[in-house]
Design an enzyme around this catalytic site. Structure first.
Site, PDB file in Angstrom:
ATOM      1  CB  CYS A 196      13.369   5.717   7.758  1.00  0.00           C
ATOM      2  SG  CYS A 196      13.539   4.346   9.189  1.00  0.00           S
TER       3      CYS A 196
ATOM      4  CG  HIS B  91       7.717   6.899   4.659  1.00  0.00           C
ATOM      5  ND1 HIS B  91       7.867   5.639   4.460  1.00  0.00           N
ATOM      6  CD2 HIS B  91       6.679   7.642   3.798  1.00  0.00           C
ATOM      7  CE1 HIS B  91       6.773   5.387   3.807  1.00  0.00           C
ATOM      8  NE2 HIS B  91       6.223   6.322   3.199  1.00  0.00           N
TER       9      HIS B  91
ATOM     10  CG  HIS C 222       9.500   2.942   8.403  1.00  0.00           C
ATOM     11  ND1 HIS C 222      10.714   3.239   7.689  1.00  0.00           N
ATOM     12  CD2 HIS C 222       8.493   3.544   7.640  1.00  0.00           C
ATOM     13  CE1 HIS C 222      10.522   4.015   6.611  1.00  0.00           C
ATOM     14  NE2 HIS C 222       9.034   4.092   6.540  1.00  0.00           N
TER      15      HIS C 222
END
Length: 231
Positions: free
Chosen positions: A161, A72, A60
């Protein structure tokens, strides 16, 4: 009350990611998820840095905005179920994340470093060396991230992401994770037109041979993979 269909879909996606070793498509980040309340040395982060953590079966990414804030792109099933900002602003659990991936709902949100990292170790600007691309100035990176805050459609292959941070950092949306996942899946599935045929054949196999058939899993997985790979 739990929705059995969403529970099953979450489990299926988790198993698919495990099978494809999706977590190994990027650098291994030790200590992932070992303690959600662990302290972080945020004084070493600079506004515009790319932060990278291990989360469930994904790597991530986020953009550090300064003052213990990280922007994010985060899938979250709650965004499709409620408009209550008090609920959706809470830390996104792994199950909420996986179900958000399946339902393709997400937002570009701001969390603290602790909530973003979810107990994992943090790598800083690791993509600079991996992609070997020239980065924009850090202030421009942060400004781009701030301009995109809010709801956004989610796509495992086209808008995740990593696409978000690479656009902010380098000016182009790319995702080596997604590309490698796609390469893995397309070995099995060569043509999206096979989705309908596989679904029909799968349904027939379930009807005639029962849910315990060894054909059931492929019958479900193939159309599901095509759904996740669509834009």
């Amino acid at each position: 009350m739990k929705n059995p269909m969403l529970e099953a879909a979450s489990l299926l996606l988790e198993k698919l990611l495990l099978i494809s070793n999706f977590k190994l498509f990027s650098v291994s980040v030790p200590g992932g998820g070992t303690g959600k309340n662990r302290p972080y040395e945020i004084s070493s982060f600079v506004r515009g840095d790319v932060l990278e953590v291990s989360r469930t079966h994904f790597i991530h990414y986020g953009i550090y905005l300064g003052e213990n804030r990280v922007a994010h792109l985060m899938p979250d099933i709650l965004l499709a179920l409620t408009n209550d900002k008090e609920r959706t602003q809470k830390v996104v659990s792994n199950k909420r994340l996986l179900l958000g991936v399946i339902c393709k709902v997400a937002s570009i949100r701001v969390d603290t470093v602790e909530d973003f990292a979810y107990g994992a170790d943090i790598l800083v600007n690791h993509l600079d060396g991996t992609l070997k691309k020239k980065s924009l100035l850090n202030e421009e990176v942060a400004r781009r991230a701030e301009q995109q805050l809010g709801l956004t459609p989610y796509s495992l292959l086209w808008n995740n992401c990593e696409h978000f941070v690479t656009y902010c950092r380098y000016g182009s949306r790319i995702s080596p994770q997604a590309e490698k996942f796609y390469d893995t899946v397309k070995i099995i599935i060569r043509d999206q037109r096979s989705s309908l045929a596989s679904a029909v054949l799968g349904l027939a196999s379930i009807v005639y041979t029962g849910l315990a058939s060894y054909m059931t899993l492929p019958a479900i997985c193939i159309p599901f993979c095509l759904w996740m790979m669509s834009g």
